[in-house]
Structure formats: structure tokens, C-alpha cells
Design a protein around this motif. Structure first.
Motif, PDB file in Angstrom:
ATOM      1  N   VAL A  58       0.843  -1.199   0.000  1.00 11.18           N
ATOM      2  CA  VAL A  58       0.000   0.000   0.000  1.00 11.18           C
ATOM      3  C   VAL A  58       0.878   1.248   0.000  1.00 11.18           C
ATOM      4  N   GLY A  59       1.937   1.233   0.815  1.00  9.66           N
ATOM      5  CA  GLY A  59       2.846   2.379   0.848  1.00  9.66           C
ATOM      6  C   GLY A  59       3.552   2.606  -0.484  1.00  9.66           C
ATOM      7  N   LEU A  60       4.008   1.522  -1.103  1.00  7.70           N
ATOM      8  CA  LEU A  60       4.659   1.656  -2.411  1.00  7.70           C
ATOM      9  C   LEU A  60       3.685   2.169  -3.469  1.00  7.70           C
ATOM     10  N   GLY A  61       2.479   1.640  -3.456  1.00  6.58           N
ATOM     11  CA  GLY A  61       1.477   2.092  -4.426  1.00  6.58           C
ATOM     12  C   GLY A  61       1.106   3.553  -4.225  1.00  6.58           C
ATOM     13  N   ALA A  62       0.906   3.955  -2.966  1.00 10.84           N
ATOM     14  CA  ALA A  62       0.563   5.351  -2.683  1.00 10.84           C
ATOM     15  C   ALA A  62       1.728   6.270  -3.057  1.00 10.84           C
ATOM     16  N   GLY A  63       2.959   5.862  -2.746  1.00 16.25           N
ATOM     17  CA  GLY A  63       4.114   6.679  -3.103  1.00 16.25           C
ATOM     18  C   GLY A  63       4.282   6.813  -4.604  1.00 16.25           C
ATOM     19  N   PHE A  64       4.023   5.732  -5.310  1.00 12.16           N
ATOM     20  CA  PHE A  64       4.127   5.786  -6.770  1.00 12.16           C
ATOM     21  C   PHE A  64       3.074   6.719  -7.359  1.00 12.16           C
ATOM     22  N   LEU A  65       1.836   6.589  -6.876  1.00 14.25           N
ATOM     23  CA  LEU A  65       0.756   7.428  -7.429  1.00 14.25           C
ATOM     24  C   LEU A  65       0.914   8.888  -7.039  1.00 14.25           C
ATOM     25  N   ARG A  69       4.896  12.402 -11.856  1.00 12.63           N
ATOM     26  CA  ARG A  69       4.798  13.735 -12.465  1.00 12.63           C
ATOM     27  C   ARG A  69       3.608  13.777 -13.389  1.00 12.63           C
ATOM     28  N   ARG A  70       2.878  14.826 -13.278  1.00 13.78           N
ATOM     29  CA  ARG A  70       1.725  15.000 -14.157  1.00 13.78           C
ATOM     30  C   ARG A  70       2.137  15.888 -15.320  1.00 13.78           C
TER      31      ARG A  70
END
Length: 71
Positions: A58-65, A69-70
Motif C-alpha cells: 500500500v505504501g509503495l502504491g501510494a508513493g508511486f501514485l 509527475r503530471r
């Protein structure tokens, strides 16, 4: 997400099991007479490992999202 669901299921399973279901009689079996038997220990270890992996995912996914960069 799957590991969180599995971890929550294991917590629910462990909490609904009767306490002390195998806490007697193991000392009389000769091959196990020199070892200490602690019922349910492996389930708790597995539960905490799955919980930790779920937290990391969950932490990796949240950090990635959140760190993407948009543009």
C-alpha cells in the motif's frame, strides 16, 4: 490489496478459534518431549508477515501514485 484482505481474514480466523485447544497432551509424545509446544505461533507469524507485506505494498502504491509527475 489482496494481502490486506487475506491478513484481515487471518485475524478474524485466529480470533474466532477456541483458546487452548491443543495446549495439553503433547508432552507425552516421545519425539516432542524435549521441545516446547506453543499452539498457534505459526499462524501469528504468518498473519504479521502478510500484514507487513500488505502495508508495504500500500505504501509503495501510494508513493508511486502521489510521486508521479503530471503532464
Amino acid at each position: 490489496m489482496l494481502s490486506i484482505v487475506v491478513g484481515a481474514g487471518m485475524i478474524a480466523w485466529v480470533l474466532t478459534r477456541p483458546v487452548g485447544y491443543a495446549s495439553f497432551g503433547w508432552f507425552a509424545y516421545a519425539p516432542l518431549s524435549d521441545t516446547a509446544f506453543v499452539p498457534g505461533t505459526s499462524r501469528w507469524v504468518l498473519m504479521w508477515v502478510l500484514f507487513g507485506l500488505g502495508t508495504l505494498l500500500v505504501g509503495l502504491g501510494a508513493g508511486f501514485l502521489l510521486g508521479r509527475r503530471r503532464g
